[in-house]
Design an enzyme around this catalytic site. Sequence first.
Site, PDB file in Angstrom:
ATOM      1  N   HIS A 173      16.193 -37.773  -7.416  1.00 39.50           N
ATOM      2  CA  HIS A 173      15.613 -37.705  -6.165  1.00 39.50           C
ATOM      3  C   HIS A 173      14.347 -37.975  -6.329  1.00 39.50           C
ATOM      4  CE1 HIS A 173      19.920 -39.150  -4.623  1.00 39.50           C
ATOM      5  NE2 HIS A 173      19.954 -38.109  -5.707  1.00 39.50           N
ATOM      6  N   ARG A 195       3.655  -0.436  -5.156  1.00 43.52           N
ATOM      7  CA  ARG A 195       4.031  -0.754  -3.887  1.00 43.52           C
ATOM      8  C   ARG A 195       2.229  -1.329  -3.410  1.00 43.52           C
ATOM      9  NH1 ARG A 195       6.915   2.317  -0.185  1.00 43.52           N
ATOM     10  NH2 ARG A 195       5.746   1.886   1.543  1.00 43.52           N
ATOM     11  N   LYS A 218      12.126 -15.357 -10.891  1.00 50.43           N
ATOM     12  CA  LYS A 218      11.255 -14.296 -11.613  1.00 50.43           C
ATOM     13  C   LYS A 218      10.631 -14.387 -12.691  1.00 50.43           C
ATOM     14  CE  LYS A 218      13.103 -11.793 -10.237  1.00 50.43           C
ATOM     15  NZ  LYS A 218      13.842 -11.183  -8.989  1.00 50.43           N
ATOM     16  N   GLU A 221       6.737 -14.891 -11.226  1.00 55.28           N
ATOM     17  CA  GLU A 221       6.502 -14.292 -10.545  1.00 55.28           C
ATOM     18  C   GLU A 221       5.366 -13.510 -11.857  1.00 55.28           C
ATOM     19  OE1 GLU A 221       8.282 -11.289  -8.212  1.00 55.28           O
ATOM     20  OE2 GLU A 221      10.618 -11.830  -8.959  1.00 55.28           O
ATOM     21  N   GLU A 223      16.393 -18.085  -8.068  1.00 57.19           N
ATOM     22  CA  GLU A 223      16.276 -17.107  -8.316  1.00 57.19           C
ATOM     23  C   GLU A 223      16.021 -16.707  -9.267  1.00 57.19           C
ATOM     24  OE1 GLU A 223      16.265 -13.922  -7.546  1.00 57.19           O
ATOM     25  OE2 GLU A 223      16.138 -12.453  -8.369  1.00 57.19           O
ATOM     26  N   CYS A 233       0.845  -1.312  -0.404  1.00 60.15           N
ATOM     27  CA  CYS A 233      -0.052  -0.173   0.033  1.00 60.15           C
ATOM     28  C   CYS A 233       0.651   0.779  -0.588  1.00 60.15           C
ATOM     29  CB  CYS A 233      -1.081  -0.430   1.544  1.00 60.15           C
ATOM     30  SG  CYS A 233      -1.825  -1.246   1.417  1.00 60.15           S
ATOM     31  N   LYS A 272       6.158  -3.967  -4.621  1.00 60.20           N
ATOM     32  CA  LYS A 272       6.858  -4.328  -4.700  1.00 60.20           C
ATOM     33  C   LYS A 272       7.475  -4.238  -3.176  1.00 60.20           C
ATOM     34  CE  LYS A 272      10.921  -3.365  -6.264  1.00 60.20           C
ATOM     35  NZ  LYS A 272      11.267  -4.392  -7.993  1.00 60.20           N
ATOM     36  N   ASN A 324      -1.234   2.101   5.517  1.00 59.07           N
ATOM     37  CA  ASN A 324      -0.992   1.867   4.884  1.00 59.07           C
ATOM     38  C   ASN A 324       0.275   0.368   6.406  1.00 59.07           C
ATOM     39  OD1 ASN A 324       1.429  -0.321   3.938  1.00 59.07           O
ATOM     40  ND2 ASN A 324       2.545   2.003   4.285  1.00 59.07           N
ATOM     41  N   GLY A 325      -0.292  -0.753   6.068  1.00 57.45           N
ATOM     42  CA  GLY A 325      -0.528  -1.342   7.456  1.00 57.45           C
ATOM     43  C   GLY A 325      -0.986  -3.014   7.825  1.00 57.45           C
ATOM     44  N   TRP A 369      -3.017  -3.176  -1.339  1.00 55.25           N
ATOM     45  CA  TRP A 369      -2.486  -4.513  -1.893  1.00 55.25           C
ATOM     46  C   TRP A 369      -3.248  -4.548  -0.898  1.00 55.25           C
ATOM     47  CZ3 TRP A 369      -0.200  -8.103   1.728  1.00 55.25           C
ATOM     48  CH2 TRP A 369       0.043  -9.467   0.475  1.00 55.25           C
TER      49      TRP A 369
HETATM   50  O1  M6R Z   1      12.922  -5.337  -0.672  1.00 55.38           O
HETATM   51  P1  M6R Z   1      13.682  -6.462  -0.680  1.00 55.38           P
HETATM   52  O2  M6R Z   1      14.119  -6.967  -1.501  1.00 55.38           O
HETATM   53  O3  M6R Z   1      13.805  -6.679   1.035  1.00 55.38           O
HETATM   54  O4  M6R Z   1      12.073  -7.371  -1.290  1.00 55.38           O
HETATM   55  C1  M6R Z   1      12.503  -8.894  -0.514  1.00 55.38           C
HETATM   56  C2  M6R Z   1      11.452  -9.336  -1.699  1.00 55.38           C
HETATM   57  O5  M6R Z   1       9.698  -9.077  -1.273  1.00 55.38           O
HETATM   58  C3  M6R Z   1      11.506  -9.399  -3.234  1.00 55.38           C
HETATM   59  O6  M6R Z   1      13.047  -9.306  -3.171  1.00 55.38           O
HETATM   60  C4  M6R Z   1      10.465 -10.090  -4.166  1.00 55.38           C
HETATM   61  O7  M6R Z   1      10.711 -11.261  -4.027  1.00 55.38           O
HETATM   62  C5  M6R Z   1      10.911  -9.863  -5.090  1.00 55.38           C
HETATM   63  N1  M6R Z   1       9.091  -9.814  -5.653  1.00 55.38           N
HETATM   64  C6  M6R Z   1      11.934 -10.794  -6.218  1.00 55.38           C
HETATM   65  O8  M6R Z   1      11.439  -9.915  -7.921  1.00 55.38           O
END
Ligand code: M6R
Length: 604
Positions: free
Chosen positions: A504, A27, A485, A488, A481, A2, A599, A100-101, A74
Site C-alpha cells: 500500500h 545511563r 533492535k 538502534e 521490535e 545521566c 538505557k 540528573n533531570g 546524556w
Molecule cells: O526501561 P524501559 O523498559 O521503560 O525503557 C523503555 C525504552 O526506553 C527502551 O525499551 C528502549 O526502547 C530500548 N533502548 C530498546 O532497546
Amino acid sequence: MCGIVGIVGHDQATEILLQGLEKLEYRGYDSAGIYVLKQANQGFLRKASGRISNLRQEIDAKVSGNTGIGHTRWATHGQPSQTNAHPHSSADGRFYLVHNGVVGNFKELKETYLKDVTLVSQTDTEVIVQLIGYFAAKENLDAFEALRKVVGLLDESSSYALALIDQTQPEKIWIAKNKSPLLLGLGTDFNCICSDAMAMLKLTNRFVELADGDVAQLSPKQTVIEDVKGNVVKRKEFTVDQDASASEKGAYEHYMLKEIDEQPAVMRTLVQKYLQTPNAIDEKLLAAMKQAQRIYIVAAGTSYHAGLVGKELFEKLAQIPVEVHVASEFAYNPPLLAQKPFFIFLSQSGETADSRSVLVQIKEQNYPALTLTNVANSTLSREADYTLLLHAGPEIAVASTKAYTAQIAVEAILAQALGKAKDLQRANELDLAQELGKVANAMQTLVDEKYKIEQLAKQDLLTTRNAFYIGRAIDYATAIEAALKLKEVSYIQTEGFAAGELKHGTIALIEEQTPVIALITSAKTAAHTRSNVQEVKARGAQVITIVKQALATKQDQIILPDVAELLSPLVAIVPCQLLAYYASKQRGYDVDKPRNLAKSVTVE
Ligand code: M6R
C-alpha cells in the site's frame, strides 16, 4: 538518563566515584566529571567529553580526598562537551553540583536572579548551582539552607536528583530528589549516593530511597533527611541482594551478546519463580484484574513492543480486551477509558519518565496499576499497587533483549493466572511451565547456532542503508521490535511492517538488494506472508526468512524450533537480536552504547 554518584567519608573517593560512574555509564555517556574534596578549600574538578575512560585520563594521583561527587551525562540542554559536563560550580567557586533531570524554568530563574552572573555552560543545571551560590552569599545561607531554597524555586515540570558539595565544608554532601531516581547507600563510617544501586554494590548493599521533594545532608556517620515540608523523616532501608558480579561482562566482548545468551536461563528462572512457587502471584492482584473491563498496557520502546505481544496473550488466555499505548502519547492525549480499567506498566528500568507521568495521572483517578519491571524498588514499582519482577538480572546493554523476552514470559504467566482465575478452558489446559521450558530449549538452540546468523549479517547487512522486517499478526509485533533492535545498534534505517501493508505504499522503497526479513510463525498467515515475500523478491529485495520448523521449506534461512504458537514471539526475536548485534559489531560500532541513546530514559 545521566548517572550520579557521591561519597563522603572514604579515603578512596576518587576511584570509588570512577568505578561507580563506569557502572552507570549505561545511563548516558557523552561526557563525565568528578569533584573530589581533600580538605576545606582544596578540591579537584576534572571533566572530559566522551566516555569515563576519557575522564580517567584526566585524573592523576593528586586528585584524592574522602568526599566527592560524579556524573555521567546524556545531554538535554547544551551539546556534549567538556564545558557542559558536570559537576558545575558557582561563580565564586564555593559550590559544586551534579544533576540528573531537567529544570523546566531555568530561563526564568536565570533572568530573575542571575542577570549579573556569567554562566559558563549552556546547561540548565548550572543555573541551580549558580542560584545556590547567589543565595548563600546574598542571604548568608549555609549549603543546606541554600539548597532547600533553590529546589523550592524549581517549577513543577522540573525533575532532579542532585548532589552538592560546599568546598568550605569537607565531609559533607547535600542531596535533593524529585522524579529522578536517587538512592542513599549506607556504610560503616561512610555514606554514599547513586542513581542505581549497581554503582555502589561493591561498597554496600544497604540503601534508602528518597521520596520526591526530599532533601538530605550526608556526613560519614550520619544522614539527615527532610521531607518537602521540612520535617526530619526516616525513609525505609532496604537491602539489594545482588551479586556485584552479575553486572560484569565476564568473557563476553559485549553485554548485548551476553544478555541475548542469558535468555534461556531467564525463562527457566521465571518458571521457577512464578510457576513452581506457590502463590507467586498475589490473589489481590488477580481479584483486581478480574473486576476490570479492559486492560491498558502503557510502555515505551521495546517494552511497548512487549505490550503488543501481551495484548495477544491476555485476550487469548484471559479473554479480556486490551489496549496498548505508547506512554509519551497517552500522557498528553489519553484515550476514552473503560469504566473499570486496569493498568499495566511495562518497564525494564522502572524509571521511564514517560510511563511514570501516566502512572501519576491514573493514580490521581485511583485506578489500579501493576508494574512489570526488572528493578525492584524502582519508581514505577514503588508507585504502582502491584509489582511483578522480571528476574532477568541486570540488563546493561542499551538495546533491551532479555528484559523484552522476560516481559513477554511474565505477561503469559499473568494472563494464564487470570484465565485460570476465571476458569477459562484455554488457560486451564495450557501447561505453561512445560511450554516455557520448550521456549528455553529453542532459544538455546538458536544462540548455540549464532555463527549462522553472524554469516547472514555479514552477507546482507554489512553495507545496506535500509532494511525491512515484515510479518503478520503476532509476527508484526516481533517485526517492529526486530526493526528497533537493528536500527538502534547498527544505524541501518529499518522499518517493521505488517506484511500485507507494504504494497500500500512502502514497497516503493524496495530496490535491488534491499534486505527484507520475513517472520513466519503461524500457519494461518504463512501463505500470505510468503506471497508478500515473492512481491518484494520480484522487485529485487534480498530476503531472509525466519520460519518456524513446522512451516519451513528448504529455501528458508533461519529455522525456529517449534513452540506453542502464543509463545512464538519469544523464540522468533532471538535471531533478530543476533542479526542486530552482528550488524553493529561488523560495522565497528559501539554495540552496548549506541550513539544518542541512554538505557534509562528519565526525562520526558
Ligand atoms: O526501561 P524501559 O523498559 O521503560 O525503557 C523503555 C525504552 O526506553 C527502551 O525499551 C528502549 O526502547 C530500548 N533502548 C530498546 O532497546
